[in-house]
Design an enzyme around this catalytic site. Structure first.
Site, PDB file in Angstrom:
ATOM      1  CG  ASP A 184      20.775  20.784  39.688  1.00  0.00           C
ATOM      2  OD1 ASP A 184      21.556  19.816  39.706  1.00  0.00           O
ATOM      3  OD2 ASP A 184      20.883  21.736  38.894  1.00  0.00           O
ATOM      4  CG  HIS A 196      23.201  20.012  36.222  1.00  0.00           C
ATOM      5  ND1 HIS A 196      22.947  19.394  37.420  1.00  0.00           N
ATOM      6  CD2 HIS A 196      23.890  19.121  35.473  1.00  0.00           C
ATOM      7  CE1 HIS A 196      23.461  18.162  37.400  1.00  0.00           C
ATOM      8  NE2 HIS A 196      24.045  17.979  36.233  1.00  0.00           N
TER       9      HIS A 196
END
Length: 153
Positions: free
Chosen positions: A30, A79
């Site tokens: 991410d 996530h």
């Protein structure tokens, strides 16, 4: 047979190390930190993402999947992993399973949501735990129509 204090402490240290690997997967992907992301995998690891992306082997395969396929497809992603359960197979092998939820925007700006399960094989080599195999089982990969994901203004 009861475990000794030393065995119990080692198991707790192992669990924490495995939690860190699962977290570094999310953070590395991410935050687009390839060093963090690649560091969780053994050089001969297998990452079975499956359709529509494929399966990838070794650091070269993981690097290709992230740099050439996944990051270009995702403009942003976040996530969340949960429910990590680990089962020792031997002193240096642990099987794990956890669920993941990912939300983000495609590179075209379309909001997306993904739910999946990760089934892992963690191995300790020379005292270090890393992922040897991760199988991704997707439950859904869906656009969020009519929704715009954007930072607060």
């Amino acid at each position: 047979m009861a475990l000794t204090l030393e065995q119990r402490v080692e198991f707790l240290e192992t669990r924490l190390a495995l939690h860190d690997l699962v977290s570094d997967y999310c953070l590395g992907f991410d935050k687009r930190d390839m060093g963090r992301f690649l560091a969780i995998w053994w050089p001969d690891a297998v990452w079975e993402i499956g359709p529509p992306f494929g399966d990838f082997v070794g650091h070269e395969g993981v690097n290709h999947a992230v740099i050439d396929i996944l990051w270009p497809a995702w403009g942003t992603s976040t996530h969340y992993t949960t429910n990590l359960r680990v089962t020792p197979v031997s002193a240096d092998v642990v099987e794990g399973i956890c669920d993941v939820y990912c939300i983000g925007n495609s590179s075209e700006g379309q909001a997306q949501t993904v739910a999946a399960t990760y089934t892992d094989r963690f191995e300790r080599r020379d005292g270090v735990w890393k992922i040897a195999r991760r199988k991704v089982t997707m439950h859904h990969f869906s656009p969020l129509t009519g929704i715009t994901l954007a930072a607060p203004q």
